[in-house]
Design a protein around this motif. Structure first.
Motif, PDB file in Angstrom:
ATOM      1  N   LYS A 194      48.686  36.865  55.155  1.00 32.90           N
ATOM      2  CA  LYS A 194      48.621  38.221  55.689  1.00 32.90           C
ATOM      3  C   LYS A 194      48.092  39.210  54.658  1.00 32.90           C
ATOM      4  CE  LYS A 194      52.490  37.427  58.886  1.00 32.90           C
ATOM      5  NZ  LYS A 194      53.876  37.786  59.231  1.00 32.90           N
ATOM      6  N   GLY A 195      48.406  38.955  53.419  1.00 36.07           N
ATOM      7  CA  GLY A 195      48.034  39.934  52.402  1.00 36.07           C
ATOM      8  C   GLY A 195      46.830  39.549  51.582  1.00 36.07           C
ATOM      9  N   SER A 196      46.010  38.585  52.080  1.00 40.81           N
ATOM     10  CA  SER A 196      44.911  38.091  51.257  1.00 40.81           C
ATOM     11  C   SER A 196      43.891  39.180  50.943  1.00 40.81           C
ATOM     12  CB  SER A 196      44.228  36.907  51.951  1.00 40.81           C
ATOM     13  OG  SER A 196      43.772  37.283  53.236  1.00 40.81           O
ATOM     14  N   TRP A 197      43.476  39.958  51.972  1.00 43.89           N
ATOM     15  CA  TRP A 197      42.519  41.033  51.711  1.00 43.89           C
ATOM     16  C   TRP A 197      43.156  42.153  50.902  1.00 43.89           C
ATOM     17  CZ3 TRP A 197      37.482  41.161  51.874  1.00 43.89           C
ATOM     18  CH2 TRP A 197      36.799  40.232  52.663  1.00 43.89           C
ATOM     19  N   LYS A 198      44.416  42.447  51.190  1.00 49.28           N
ATOM     20  CA  LYS A 198      45.108  43.472  50.418  1.00 49.28           C
ATOM     21  C   LYS A 198      45.222  43.051  48.957  1.00 49.28           C
ATOM     22  CE  LYS A 198      49.411  46.161  50.281  1.00 49.28           C
ATOM     23  NZ  LYS A 198      50.736  46.377  50.917  1.00 49.28           N
ATOM     24  N   GLN A 199      45.496  41.760  48.747  1.00 46.55           N
ATOM     25  CA  GLN A 199      45.593  41.239  47.384  1.00 46.55           C
ATOM     26  C   GLN A 199      44.249  41.355  46.675  1.00 46.55           C
ATOM     27  OE1 GLN A 199      46.632  37.115  47.288  1.00 46.55           O
ATOM     28  NE2 GLN A 199      46.831  37.018  45.061  1.00 46.55           N
ATOM     29  N   LEU A 200      43.173  41.041  47.386  1.00 52.81           N
ATOM     30  CA  LEU A 200      41.847  41.126  46.782  1.00 52.81           C
ATOM     31  C   LEU A 200      41.522  42.567  46.397  1.00 52.81           C
ATOM     32  CD1 LEU A 200      38.684  39.285  48.039  1.00 52.81           C
ATOM     33  CD2 LEU A 200      38.557  41.689  47.404  1.00 52.81           C
ATOM     34  N   LEU A 201      41.772  43.497  47.316  1.00 50.05           N
ATOM     35  CA  LEU A 201      41.477  44.905  47.035  1.00 50.05           C
ATOM     36  C   LEU A 201      42.383  45.485  45.960  1.00 50.05           C
ATOM     37  CD1 LEU A 201      40.871  46.154  50.691  1.00 50.05           C
ATOM     38  CD2 LEU A 201      39.157  45.720  48.934  1.00 50.05           C
ATOM     39  N   GLY A 202      43.533  44.836  45.759  1.00 52.03           N
ATOM     40  CA  GLY A 202      44.424  45.277  44.694  1.00 52.03           C
ATOM     41  C   GLY A 202      44.034  44.754  43.323  1.00 52.03           C
ATOM     42  N   ASN A 203      43.084  43.826  43.283  1.00 53.10           N
ATOM     43  CA  ASN A 203      42.589  43.291  42.011  1.00 53.10           C
ATOM     44  C   ASN A 203      41.492  44.228  41.503  1.00 53.10           C
ATOM     45  OD1 ASN A 203      41.243  41.834  39.973  1.00 53.10           O
ATOM     46  ND2 ASN A 203      41.731  39.873  40.925  1.00 53.10           N
ATOM     47  N   ARG A 204      41.835  45.104  40.590  1.00 51.20           N
ATOM     48  CA  ARG A 204      40.899  46.148  40.166  1.00 51.20           C
ATOM     49  C   ARG A 204      39.658  45.581  39.501  1.00 51.20           C
ATOM     50  NH1 ARG A 204      44.483  51.233  37.806  1.00 51.20           N
ATOM     51  NH2 ARG A 204      45.655  51.641  39.738  1.00 51.20           N
ATOM     52  N   ALA A 205      39.819  44.492  38.765  1.00 49.21           N
ATOM     53  CA  ALA A 205      38.651  43.882  38.135  1.00 49.21           C
ATOM     54  C   ALA A 205      37.687  43.365  39.189  1.00 49.21           C
ATOM     55  CB  ALA A 205      39.092  42.744  37.216  1.00 49.21           C
ATOM     56  N   MET A 206      38.207  42.771  40.271  1.00 54.08           N
ATOM     57  CA  MET A 206      37.345  42.271  41.338  1.00 54.08           C
ATOM     58  C   MET A 206      36.664  43.423  42.067  1.00 54.08           C
ATOM     59  SD  MET A 206      36.028  39.707  42.814  1.00 54.08           S
ATOM     60  CE  MET A 206      35.110  39.368  44.325  1.00 54.08           C
ATOM     61  N   VAL A 207      37.398  44.496  42.309  1.00 57.76           N
ATOM     62  CA  VAL A 207      36.793  45.661  42.960  1.00 57.76           C
ATOM     63  C   VAL A 207      35.664  46.225  42.102  1.00 57.76           C
ATOM     64  CG1 VAL A 207      37.211  48.029  43.734  1.00 57.76           C
ATOM     65  CG2 VAL A 207      38.864  46.234  44.296  1.00 57.76           C
ATOM     66  N   GLN A 208      35.893  46.321  40.797  1.00 60.11           N
ATOM     67  CA  GLN A 208      34.846  46.813  39.900  1.00 60.11           C
ATOM     68  C   GLN A 208      33.650  45.875  39.896  1.00 60.11           C
ATOM     69  OE1 GLN A 208      36.040  47.872  35.947  1.00 60.11           O
ATOM     70  NE2 GLN A 208      37.582  49.330  36.616  1.00 60.11           N
ATOM     71  N   LEU A 209      33.911  44.553  39.941  1.00 56.27           N
ATOM     72  CA  LEU A 209      32.816  43.591  39.973  1.00 56.27           C
ATOM     73  C   LEU A 209      32.028  43.718  41.277  1.00 56.27           C
ATOM     74  CD1 LEU A 209      31.285  41.241  38.725  1.00 56.27           C
ATOM     75  CD2 LEU A 209      32.973  39.684  39.722  1.00 56.27           C
ATOM     76  N   CYS A 210      32.703  43.986  42.387  1.00 59.58           N
ATOM     77  CA  CYS A 210      32.008  44.182  43.663  1.00 59.58           C
ATOM     78  C   CYS A 210      31.123  45.423  43.624  1.00 59.58           C
ATOM     79  CB  CYS A 210      33.021  44.271  44.812  1.00 59.58           C
ATOM     80  SG  CYS A 210      33.763  42.686  45.274  1.00 59.58           S
ATOM     81  N   VAL A 211      31.614  46.502  43.035  1.00 57.67           N
ATOM     82  CA  VAL A 211      30.790  47.715  42.887  1.00 57.67           C
ATOM     83  C   VAL A 211      29.567  47.408  42.026  1.00 57.67           C
ATOM     84  CG1 VAL A 211      30.725  50.050  41.939  1.00 57.67           C
ATOM     85  CG2 VAL A 211      32.739  49.278  43.220  1.00 57.67           C
TER      86      VAL A 211
END
Length: 418
Positions: A194-211
Motif C-alpha cells: 500500500k505504501g510503495s509509492w509513498k515510500q518512493l516519494l519519501g526517499n529524498r535522494a530518489m526524488v532528487q535523482l528523478c528531478v
C-alpha cells in the motif's frame, strides 16, 4: 545475463527498423496526413505514461520476466497490426499497443539486470546494455533504410513484420531464462504494498535523482530529433545528409567510447560523473551555438554541429554505467521494479515535453534556444552535486563495498540508515 543482453540487442534492432520511418509511413505512404502522423507519435508517449505506473507494481509483485513476456507479445501484435493498418483508427490503436509494450520493456529488462548482477558488476552490465541498444538501433536503421520504399506499402509492411518477429524471437529467448530468486513485494507485508509509492516519494535522494533525470532527458534526448535538428536546419543551414551524419556520429561515439569511458567512471563518484556530463553537454551547446549563430564557413558550421552530437554521445556513455545502477542502489530490497518504472516514467515525461518545447524554439528562436539549453546543462551539474550530498558513501562510491571499511561493517550501517 547473456540472454538479457541478446534481448536488448534484438529489441533495439527491431525498433531501429521502424522508428526513423514511422512519420513518413503514416503521413505519406498510408496517406493519412501530418496530423495523424503527429497523433501517432503522441500516442506512443501517452501509452507509456499510462502503463508505466502499473508496470512498476506488476514487476515488483510478479517479477520482471512475466511482465517482459507480456510486454513483448503486446508490442509484437502492435507492430504487426501497424504494418497492416489502413485507416487512422487502426493506426492509432496499433501505435498504442506498440508504445505500451516498448515502454514496459525498459524497466522490466533493467530490473532483470539488477537481479542478475552484483554491486560490483552492475555498472559494466548497464554499460553493455546501452552499447548493444545503440548498436542494434544503428544496424536496424541502416538495414531498414535499404529495405524501405516510399512508393510501396508492402515494403513498410515487411519492416513492421520484421520488428514483430524480433519481439517474438525475444519471447523465445527470454522464456529460457531462469531468474535468481529476488524478494518481491508479494513476499512482504501488505502495508508495504500500500505504501510503495509513498515510500518512493519519501526517499529524498530518489526524488532528487528523478528531478535530475528529467532535466537530463529533457536537455539531451528530448532535443535530438526535434529542437536540435530544427535549429540545425533553420539556423545553421545543415543539410539533411549532414543531419544524418550527426546522428551517426552520436551512435559511433557511444559504440567506440563506451568501455573506455566505463574504465574511467568506475572509480569516480557517481554524482561527480553526472556533474561532468553537464559540463560536457554545455560545451556541446556552445558548439551548436557557433554552428548556427557564428560567422564561420558552412563547412565549419557543419563540423561544429556534428561535434555537438558526438559530445552528447560521450556524455551518454558516461551516464549509462552511472544512473541506472544508482537507481538500483537507492531502491529498498524487493522494490527495484518500482524504482526502475518510476525513473522510466520520468524519462517518458521529459521525452514528451522536450520536443514540444524545443521544436518551436529551435526553429524560430535560435539564440534563446541555445542559451536556454546551455543553462539546463549547467543546471545538471548543480543538481548532480546537490544529489551527491544526499547519497551515502557507498551509493556515491560503490567500490567502497569491497573496501576494508565495508568489511568491518561501517558502510552497510550507513546504507541502512539511509
Amino acid at each position: 545475463m547473456r540472454r538479457i543482453h541478446v534481448g536488448n540487442a534484438l529489441s533495439a534492432f527491431g525498433l531501429g527498423f521502424t522508428v526513423p520511418y514511422l512519420y513518413v509511413y503514416v503521413a505519406q505512404v498510408r496517406g493519412l496526413g501530418a496530423v495523424t502522423a503527429g497523433l501517432v507519435l503522441a500516442v506512443f508517449a501517452v501509452a507509456a505514461l499510462i502503463v508505466l505506473p502499473f508496470a512498476g507494481r506488476a514487476i515488483v509483485r510478479r517479477g520482471p520476466l512475466p511482465v517482459l513476456l507480456a510486454a513483448l507479445v503486446t508490442a509484437a501484435l502492435g507492430a504487426l497490426s501497424l504494418g497492416l493498418a489502413g485507416n487512422a483508427t487502426a493506426v492509432l490503436l496499433s501505435a498504442a499497443a506498440l508504445g505500451a509494450g516498448q515502454a514496459v520493456m525498459q524497466p522490466a529488462l533493467a530490473t532483470m539486470i539488477v537481479d542478475c548482477s552484483t554491486a560490483d558488476t552492475r555498472s559494466r552490465a548497464f554499460a553493455t546494455q546501452f552499447f548493444l541498444q545503440n548498436l542494434g538501433l544503428g544496424v536496424g536503421g541502416l538495414i531498414g533504410g535499404h529495405l524501405v520504399d516510399t512508393t510501396q506499402v508492402s515494403s513498410f509492411t515487411l519492416l513492421f513484420a520484421i520488428e514483430a518477429a524480433m519481439f517474438l524471437l525475444l519471447v523465445v529467448v527470454m522464456a529460457t531464462v531462469r531468474m535468481p530468486h529476488a524478494p518481491r513485494l508479494a513476499d512482504l507485508p501488505a502495508e508495504s504494498a500500500k505504501g510503495s509509492w509513498k515510500q518512493l516519494l519519501g526517499n529524498r535522494a530518489m526524488v532528487q535523482l528523478c528531478v535530475l533525470g528529467f532535466v537530463l532527458f529533457f536537455a539531451c534526448y528530448g532535443q535530438f530529433e526535434s529542437g536540435l535538428s530544427a535549429y540545425g536546419v533553420e539556423a545553421a543551414g545543415i543539410s539533411t545528409s549532414a543531419l544524418g551524419t550527426a546522428l551517426a556520429a552520436n551512435t559511433l561515439m557511444i559504440v567506440v567510447a563506451q568501455f573506455a569511458v566505463l574504465k574511467f567512471v568506475e572509480r569516480r563518484r557517481r554524482s561527480r560523473v553526472i556533474a561532468g556530463v553537464g559540463l560536457i553537454w554545455a560545451v556541446a551547446w556552445v558548439a551548436a551555438g557557433y554552428a548556427g549563430l557564428g560567422h564561420g564557413s558552412q563547412e565549419m558550421a557543419t563540423a561544429a554541429f556534428v561535434s555537438t552530437y558526438a559530445l552528447f554521445g560521450l556524455g551518454e556513455a558516461m551516464l549509462s554505467p552511472t544512473v541506472a545502477p544508482l537507481v538500483a542502489d537507492l531502491a529498498p530490497e524487493g522494490m527495484a521494479g518500482q524504482y526502475n518504472s518510476a525513473f522510466a516514467l520520468v524519462k517518458q515525461l521529459a521525452l514528451a515535453v522536450g520536443p514540444a518545447v524545443g521544436g518551436p524554439m529551435g526553429a524560430s528562436l535560435p539564440a534563446p534556444y541555445i542559451v536556454t539549453f546551455l543553462l539546463f546543462s549547467l543546471g545538471i551539474t548543480v543538481l548532480a552535486l546537490r544529489l551527491g550530498r544526499r547519497l551515502t558513501a557507498v551509493q556515491d562510491r560503490p567500490w567502497l563495498r569491497t573496501s576494508r571499511v565495508v568489511a568491518r561493517g561501517e558502510a552497510p550501517a550507513q546504507s541502512l540508515a539511509a
